[in-house]
Structure formats: C-alpha cells, structure tokens
Design an enzyme around this catalytic site. Structure first.
Site, PDB file in Angstrom:
ATOM      1  N   LYS A 119       0.827  -1.211   0.000  1.00  0.00           N
ATOM      2  CA  LYS A 119       0.000   0.000   0.000  1.00  0.00           C
ATOM      3  C   LYS A 119       0.870   1.274   0.000  1.00  0.00           C
ATOM      4  O   LYS A 119       0.441   2.313  -0.489  1.00  0.00           O
ATOM      5  CB  LYS A 119      -0.923   0.032   1.219  1.00  0.00           C
ATOM      6  CG  LYS A 119      -1.843  -1.175   1.371  1.00  0.00           C
ATOM      7  CD  LYS A 119      -3.105  -1.040   0.570  1.00  0.00           C
ATOM      8  CE  LYS A 119      -4.121  -2.138   0.840  1.00  0.00           C
ATOM      9  NZ  LYS A 119      -3.666  -3.510   0.486  1.00  0.00           N
TER      10      LYS A 119
HETATM   11  C1  LIG Z   1      -4.068  -4.538  -0.281  1.00  0.00           C
HETATM   12  C2  LIG Z   1      -3.224  -5.753  -0.365  1.00  0.00           C
HETATM   13  C3  LIG Z   1      -3.413  -6.711  -1.380  1.00  0.00           C
HETATM   14  C4  LIG Z   1      -4.507  -6.611  -2.433  1.00  0.00           C
HETATM   15  O1  LIG Z   1      -4.286  -5.592  -3.363  1.00  0.00           O
HETATM   16  P1  LIG Z   1      -5.491  -5.025  -4.259  1.00  0.00           P
HETATM   17  O2  LIG Z   1      -4.933  -3.866  -4.982  1.00  0.00           O
HETATM   18  O3  LIG Z   1      -6.556  -4.639  -3.272  1.00  0.00           O
HETATM   19  O4  LIG Z   1      -5.923  -6.119  -5.150  1.00  0.00           O
HETATM   20  C5  LIG Z   1      -2.563  -7.814  -1.407  1.00  0.00           C
HETATM   21  N1  LIG Z   1      -1.603  -7.974  -0.466  1.00  0.00           N
HETATM   22  C6  LIG Z   1      -1.407  -7.084   0.528  1.00  0.00           C
HETATM   23  C7  LIG Z   1      -0.354  -7.335   1.541  1.00  0.00           C
HETATM   24  C8  LIG Z   1      -2.191  -5.936   0.609  1.00  0.00           C
HETATM   25  O5  LIG Z   1      -1.985  -5.062   1.609  1.00  0.00           O
END
Ligand SMILES: *Cc1c(COP(=O)(O)O)cnc(C)c1O
Length: 507
Positions: A119
């Site tokens: 993120k």
């Molecule tokens: C948010 C997240 C995801 C999923 O990503 P999206 O863009 O929502 O598909 C996968 N792994 C981790 C560790 C995340 O924080």
C-alpha cells in the site's frame, strides 16, 4: 519524431458526462454518479521508451510514466511529488521496488516502504498528488481524509498523509479487531494532522460509519461551513491507482538490465488480489504497450474473482472467510469496474452491472466479454493450508521467506504454469514483508508461536531471513502511544466533528 502533447481528461465509468483534469479527479475521488474516474484515452509507449527507463532511478521512472497520465501537472510538480514520496528516506532500499531472482521466477518486492506493505507504493504518492492538486486548482478548503481500516490501509494512509499541507487524516479501526503490531503501528503514529480512533464494534461497523458520514448531506454542509471537505484514500481514487502502473514498467526495465529477458519479450505477472487495484495497474501497463503476456489473478478462499474470471458471473452472495492473507479478504473488488469499462467502452452496460451488483448481489457479463477478458487474465486460488505449505517449500528450496499474500501468488503461479505449460518468464508480485505477518510465517516454518509476544517473533524470524527487521516495525518497541480515542459506532460523527474543529493542522 516529436509527438503532440496529449491532454488526458477523466470521466466516470458510469456515463456522467462531466470531464475533469486529473488534479480535479484526484481531489474528488469518486465521480458524482458513483462511478470511478477513468482516462479518456490510453497513452502509448514503444520499446525505446521502456529501454530508456533502464538507466533511471525509480523516481525518474515514475516521473516518466505518471507524466503520460497526469498531463495537467507540470514536470516540476511531478518531480516534486515523486521525490517527496519515494526519496524521503522512508524506503529502505535504493531501488524502492526491487526485483529478485528466486529459482526460475522473479519476485517483485513492493514492501520496502515505511509500513512494510505494498500500500505504501501508492499511499506515499497519493497525498503529494492531492496536495499539489489543491494548490494548482486554487482550492482553499482543507481536505479531511476519513479511513476505516482492518489493519494495513490505515497505517499506510497515516504515514502518507502525515504533515501534508492542507490535509488532515482520521483513521477508525475496530477495537480488538486488528493485530497487536497493527494497533501499535497506528497508536504510535506521529504527525500534527493525524487522528486514530478505536470503534467499539467490528470492521463493518467502522466502515458503515464512514460511509454514513460521507453520505450525510447536513453533516457535510456543516463541515463545508468550516472550510473542510471530506475525501477518501482508498483505491477507487485515480491518484492511488496511477502510482501502481510505474512498478510494472520498473520491473520490466530491471529484468532487461539483468539480462533475464530480451527487449520486447513478453512476461507474465501473478498478482495477489483483493480490490483488483494492483493487477489493474498491470493491465494499464499492458494496454500502454508493456510486453505483458498474461496477468494471473491469485486469490485466497475468498475466491469471488477466480469464479468471475472463469465464468463471467460476479456473485458476492457467499460466505466470507478470515484467512492468513487478511489483506485479500474481500468480497467486492471495486476496481473491477474500471476493467469492465476499458474492455467494453460501454458506460451504460457498466452502470447496469454495478446496479445489479448492488440490488441483486450479482451480475453476468456474458460469454463474449468473458472470452475477451480471458485473453489477458487467468485466475485461481489457494487455501490457507496450501499457502503455509508454499511458504515452507519456497523457504526449503530457495531460502526465500515469503509472506502469506506472496505465497498465495507463488502457489497460483505454479498452478498456472502446470495447467497451461506456459513458459514466459514469471514475475510473482510480493505485497508484504514476511515480518508483518510473522506469526503465520513462523507457523508455516514449523516454529512455535502460541503465547510468544510479537517482538520475540520478529527476532525469531530474523534468524531465518536475510533481510533485517524493517525499521518501522523494530522501532515500535520504544515508541510512545500518542492516540487513545475510542468511540461507539453511533458517535463517529461527533468524533469527526471534534477533530475537524481542532486547530492543530499546518496550513
Ligand atoms: C491490499 C493488499 C493486497 C490486495 O491488493 P489489491 O490492490 O486490493 O488487489 C494484497 N496484499 C497485501 C499485503 C495488501 O496489503
């Protein structure tokens, strides 16, 4: 050959005719008709552009790719944004998003930012894009970002927005509903414009509360009278999606530099998917001309996307599972709406599917569109048991420690290769540091974790992992708790108004 400068406009996936510059779309977040902002054309690049990225830093690569989409930002503005986002000393590696060779595959590590999860790649940059947008559009109001979090997003948003001018951020988390580490990460958050409040309820209560506040006209008018408008930091915002396109290009350039692939050679990416933001960014990269063969969508037991990509039916009416890859525990993948728009360019259809999703909990895109989607996408899912087995096997074979989200992707990548015999080079997208999910990782590696405190677990994992414990996690031991607010789901409005009225924010 010099190309004309192209000016991109953004409009809703659902047909509202309003067209905005990217700066306005980023401030707004969501279109007026509830749709998502999409660019009205797809910028195109050639191999010379991609090979030109090889010699550049991550920041410079980002400037180049972002410049194709955010055409109303000046080059200087973008340079300032990416420097403040990625060269701020909060990333623990020069490469920002390094690609590592692990066996026959490559792993794209997206977790070297301040909160040790992917993120950060977007949430370090979104606040800079938003703050610059406020400045360049002459917006006088202050923006208040409201976030309901089940753990990861809240901390990444706090780190990204802390001390950003003209913006303040308030995060609600379910009391007792996040891990000890996640709670400590949030409660020790520094910054003059941040607030963290526990809600005496579960994540849905916190989420519903935030949605209720966004939709409350009187409340928003009362805030407007104070010169404050609400906005959101989740991945429906274009300013959160566009930073993610960069690392697909960056990974390709690094693989070229390493001699792993030849110029023009198509590669596969397997992406651990929740809200469909990360993998959608890969789709944009492919549409722009990056040689991508397949995008493989990896899910956990919440496999609504696997079913959709196999049958064309999106059906959210199903059980919800809590898994060891919690950031993918999701039943509504909001960004799929953008894919449907780009695949059909039919806003009426998209609006009708989204209405069906809301009213009946499902929609069916039909076999023709499904076939078109399947030209690019493939999907499968992995159980918790197989995810743990995968963590153990990757460690045994390659001495690489994968977090549970990454292991879901690794395992689905292998299923894909076995099922199809496809031999394109495979990049597994890695979305979290194993330290962030140390309990599950150590369980998978056969280490006793029950009753052992989080900091001891970090040390345990350190003994098995080449990478050091990330600074943001290690420093939690000695950080002071700075937030102790608690409220009931029904009194979230009051908490927001109190924070909105506080006068501690830097202008
Ligand atoms: C948010 C997240 C995801 C999923 O990503 P999206 O863009 O929502 O598909 C996968 N792994 C981790 C560790 C995340 O924080």
């Amino acid at each position: 050959m010099k190309k004309e400068a192209i000016v991109l406009k953004y409009s809703s996936t659902r047909g509202n005719a309003e067209q905005l510059d990217s700066a306005k779309a980023i401030i707004r977040g969501l279109a007026a008709d509830g749709g998502l902002f999409v660019p009205d054309a797809m910028p195109q690049v050639d191999m010379a552009f991609i090979e030109g990225l090889k010699a550049l830093s991550y920041e410079e690569r980002a400037e180049k790719v972002l410049g194709l989409f955010l055409t109303d930002y000046t080059a200087e503005e973008l340079a300032g944004c990416v420097t403040r986002a990625y060269a701020n000393g909060r990333f623990d590696t020069e490469k920002r998003a390094p690609v590592k060779a692990v066996g026959e595959k490559s792993v794209l590590e997206l977790w070297h930012g301040p909160t040790s999860a992917f993120k950060d790649m977007a949430l370090q940059l979104l606040p800079q894009l938003m703050s610059t947008a406020l400045k360049k559009t002459g917006e006088k109001d202050e923006v208040l970002i409201l976030v309901a979090t089940s753990g990861d997003t809240g901390k990444a948003a706090l780190e990204g927005f802390r001390d950003v001018p003209q913006i303040r951020i308030m995060v609600f988390y379910p009391q007792g509903g996040v891990s000890r580490i996640q709670q400590l990460q949030m409660l020790t958050q520094e910054g003059s414009n941040v607030n963290v409040t526990a809600v005496t309820g579960n994540f849905d209560d916190a989420q519903s509360g935030v949605k209720r506040i966004f939709g409350d006209k009187d409340f928003n008018e009362a805030l407007a009278a104070k010169g404050i408008r609400l906005s959101s930091a989740n991945s429906i915002n274009w300013g959160r999606l566009v930073p993610q396109i960069v690392y697909y290009f960056s990974a390709y350039a690094d693989l070229l530099s390493a001699g792993t692939i030849e110029p023009g050679e198509a590669i596969d990416f397997t992406v651990p998917t929740g809200n469909f933001g990360d993998i959608l960014a890969g789709f944009y990269a492919k549409c722009m001309g990056l040689p991508v063969h397949k995008l493989i969508c990896a899910s956990n037991a919440n496999n609504v996307l696997t079913d959709f990509l196999r049958t064309g039916v999106y059906d959210r009416q199903r059980d919800f599972f809590k898994t060891i890859s919690p950031s993918m525990d999701i039943l509504i993948s909001s960004n799929l709406e953008r894919l449907l728009y780009h695949m059909t360019e039919d806003k009426e259809k998209v609006a009708s599917w989204m209405q069906q999703l809301q009213q009946q909990g499902r929609y069916d895109v039909g076999s023709e569109l499904l076939a078109k989607i399947q030209e690019t996408f493939w999907a499968d899912w992995t159980s918790d048991e197989d995810t743990e087995a995968c963590i153990a096997e990757v460690y045994r074979k390659h001495h690489y420690v994968a977090d549970p989200h990454t292991a879901v992707a690794w395992s689905v990548a292998e299923k894909y290769q076995q099922a199809t015999g496809d031999a394109h080079h495979m990049v597994v997208v890695s979305t979290a540091s194993p330290y962030k999910f140390n309990g599950s990782v150590l369980d998978a590696l056969g280490v006793k974790t029950q009753g052992v405190d989080e900091f001891t677990l970090l040390d345990e994992l350190q003994q098995r992992n080449e990478d050091p414990i990330p600074e943001g996690l290690a420093s939690l031991r000695k950080k002071a708790v700075r937030h102790d607010g608690v409220c009931a789901p029904a009194t979230m409005e009051k908490a927001v108004m109190l924070f909105a009225s506080a006068d501690s924010v830097q202008k």
